[in-house]
Design a protein around this motif. Structure first.
Motif, PDB file in Angstrom:
ATOM      1  N   LYS A  37       0.728  -1.196  -0.060  1.00 32.20           N
ATOM      2  CA  LYS A  37       0.096  -0.145   0.080  1.00 32.20           C
ATOM      3  C   LYS A  37       0.774   1.379  -0.098  1.00 32.20           C
ATOM      4  O   LYS A  37       0.770   2.231  -0.625  1.00 32.20           O
ATOM      5  CB  LYS A  37      -0.976  -0.074   1.060  1.00 32.20           C
ATOM      6  N   THR A  38       2.071   1.270   0.906  1.00 31.79           N
ATOM      7  CA  THR A  38       2.747   2.786   0.965  1.00 31.79           C
ATOM      8  C   THR A  38       3.399   2.632  -0.698  1.00 31.79           C
ATOM      9  O   THR A  38       3.759   3.704  -0.781  1.00 31.79           O
ATOM     10  CB  THR A  38       3.844   2.282   2.081  1.00 31.79           C
ATOM     11  N   LEU A  39       3.877   1.554  -0.830  1.00 27.59           N
ATOM     12  CA  LEU A  39       4.739   1.663  -2.222  1.00 27.59           C
ATOM     13  C   LEU A  39       3.765   2.197  -3.231  1.00 27.59           C
ATOM     14  O   LEU A  39       4.285   3.193  -4.062  1.00 27.59           O
ATOM     15  CB  LEU A  39       5.012   0.196  -2.559  1.00 27.59           C
ATOM     16  N   LEU A  40       2.504   1.792  -3.366  1.00 26.82           N
ATOM     17  CA  LEU A  40       1.748   2.378  -4.421  1.00 26.82           C
ATOM     18  C   LEU A  40       1.356   4.006  -4.111  1.00 26.82           C
ATOM     19  O   LEU A  40       1.321   4.726  -4.591  1.00 26.82           O
ATOM     20  CB  LEU A  40       0.220   1.655  -4.468  1.00 26.82           C
ATOM     21  N   ASP A  41       1.119   4.169  -2.916  1.00 28.87           N
ATOM     22  CA  ASP A  41       0.905   5.813  -2.432  1.00 28.87           C
ATOM     23  C   ASP A  41       2.356   6.375  -2.688  1.00 28.87           C
ATOM     24  O   ASP A  41       2.274   7.593  -3.283  1.00 28.87           O
ATOM     25  CB  ASP A  41       0.840   5.860  -0.971  1.00 28.87           C
ATOM     26  N   ASN A  42       3.290   5.848  -2.562  1.00 28.56           N
ATOM     27  CA  ASN A  42       4.829   6.731  -2.647  1.00 28.56           C
ATOM     28  C   ASN A  42       5.006   6.828  -4.429  1.00 28.56           C
ATOM     29  O   ASN A  42       5.335   7.962  -4.793  1.00 28.56           O
ATOM     30  CB  ASN A  42       5.848   6.108  -2.354  1.00 28.56           C
ATOM     31  N   LEU A  43       4.475   5.872  -5.129  1.00 34.07           N
ATOM     32  CA  LEU A  43       4.547   6.036  -6.576  1.00 34.07           C
ATOM     33  C   LEU A  43       3.458   7.208  -6.893  1.00 34.07           C
ATOM     34  O   LEU A  43       3.823   7.862  -7.940  1.00 34.07           O
ATOM     35  CB  LEU A  43       4.162   4.652  -7.286  1.00 34.07           C
ATOM     36  N   GLY A  44       2.229   7.158  -6.372  1.00 38.18           N
ATOM     37  CA  GLY A  44       1.292   8.287  -6.721  1.00 38.18           C
ATOM     38  C   GLY A  44       1.975   9.536  -6.391  1.00 38.18           C
ATOM     39  O   GLY A  44       1.532  10.730  -6.905  1.00 38.18           O
ATOM     40  N   SER A  45       2.783   9.546  -5.437  1.00 37.89           N
ATOM     41  CA  SER A  45       3.370  11.006  -5.082  1.00 37.89           C
ATOM     42  C   SER A  45       4.398  11.542  -6.070  1.00 37.89           C
ATOM     43  O   SER A  45       4.524  12.525  -6.161  1.00 37.89           O
ATOM     44  CB  SER A  45       4.063  10.871  -3.726  1.00 37.89           C
ATOM     45  N   LEU A  46       4.889  10.700  -7.094  1.00 38.53           N
ATOM     46  CA  LEU A  46       5.764  11.234  -8.132  1.00 38.53           C
ATOM     47  C   LEU A  46       4.858  12.149  -8.857  1.00 38.53           C
ATOM     48  O   LEU A  46       5.214  13.299  -9.346  1.00 38.53           O
ATOM     49  CB  LEU A  46       5.948  10.279  -9.045  1.00 38.53           C
ATOM     50  N   GLU A  47       3.593  11.953  -9.421  1.00 36.58           N
ATOM     51  CA  GLU A  47       2.684  12.696  -9.947  1.00 36.58           C
ATOM     52  C   GLU A  47       2.445  14.192  -9.134  1.00 36.58           C
ATOM     53  O   GLU A  47       2.419  15.228  -9.788  1.00 36.58           O
ATOM     54  CB  GLU A  47       1.312  12.057 -10.115  1.00 36.58           C
ATOM     55  N   SER A  48       2.175  14.201  -7.979  1.00 33.99           N
ATOM     56  CA  SER A  48       1.997  15.366  -6.941  1.00 33.99           C
ATOM     57  C   SER A  48       2.981  16.257  -7.069  1.00 33.99           C
ATOM     58  O   SER A  48       3.032  17.379  -6.907  1.00 33.99           O
ATOM     59  CB  SER A  48       1.605  14.874  -5.847  1.00 33.99           C
ATOM     60  N   ILE A  49       4.560  15.963  -7.415  1.00 37.92           N
ATOM     61  CA  ILE A  49       5.685  16.817  -7.338  1.00 37.92           C
ATOM     62  C   ILE A  49       5.696  17.193  -8.719  1.00 37.92           C
ATOM     63  O   ILE A  49       6.886  17.997  -8.892  1.00 37.92           O
ATOM     64  CB  ILE A  49       6.509  16.130  -6.707  1.00 37.92           C
ATOM     65  N   GLY A  50       5.190  16.663  -9.700  1.00 36.45           N
ATOM     66  CA  GLY A  50       5.230  17.393 -11.039  1.00 36.45           C
ATOM     67  C   GLY A  50       6.258  16.653 -11.985  1.00 36.45           C
ATOM     68  O   GLY A  50       6.845  17.284 -12.718  1.00 36.45           O
ATOM     69  N   TYR A  51       6.510  15.314 -11.697  1.00 32.94           N
ATOM     70  CA  TYR A  51       7.433  14.474 -12.150  1.00 32.94           C
ATOM     71  C   TYR A  51       6.876  14.459 -13.714  1.00 32.94           C
ATOM     72  O   TYR A  51       5.819  14.358 -14.295  1.00 32.94           O
ATOM     73  CB  TYR A  51       7.395  13.209 -11.690  1.00 32.94           C
TER      74      TYR A  51
END
Length: 155
Positions: free
Chosen positions: A141-155
């Motif tokens: 779950k944490t892995l998927l959440d962290n991968l999703g955070s790439l989008e929020s930092i404007g990757y």
């Protein structure tokens, strides 16, 4: 902790050009209190067998979804993720005892492996649920959440 059985119908990303690259895990968020023009919105992260990480956003039922490749994980990382995902089995989600609500979106976490589809975690009704007797639920779950955070930092 209380135990609930959760069954949900979820959207996950399918790409016609990548049929040999099956989805392995996904995180999908939808619902909650939204204005009428956002009825049917959803956003998701899908991790494919090849290591590709794709994000998708569907603003409403009437508008086409937007997708973007965020990352490609190494074969060594994917080998470990496949091993952990392969140990999932059916069971109940065990939710924490926090107060419930209905106005926040619901997020579901899935593993699709060996022709089966498992919900291994969920954020629903302001509570977090993890699959009982699956020791890797929180880590994946944490892995998927962290991968999703790439989008929020404007990757």
């Amino acid at each position: 902790m209380r135990s609930f059985v959760v069954t949900m119908s979820l959207m996950f990303v399918a790409f016609s050009g990548f049929s040999e690259d099956a989805a392995l895990m996904s995180r999908v968020t939808s619902g909650g209190m939204t204005p009428p023009e956002m009825s049917g919105w959803s956003s998701g992260i899908t991790l494919f067998e090849s290591g590709r990480v794709i994000t998708s956003y569907c603003p409403n039922y009437a508008t086409p979804c937007m997708t973007e490749e965020l990352a490609i994980l190494s074969s060594k990382v994917m080998e470990r993720i496949r091993k952990l995902a392969g140990e999932v089995s059916t069971g109940e989600l065990k939710f924490n005892d926090s107060p419930q609500c209905t106005d926040l979106p619901t997020t579901s976490y899935r593993i699709m492996i060996n022709g089966k589809d498992f919900i291994f975690a969920a954020n629903a009704r302001c509570q977090i649920g993890l699959l009982e007797d699956y020791p890797y639920a929180d880590s994946l779950k944490t892995l998927l959440d962290n991968l999703g955070s790439l989008e929020s930092i404007g990757y």
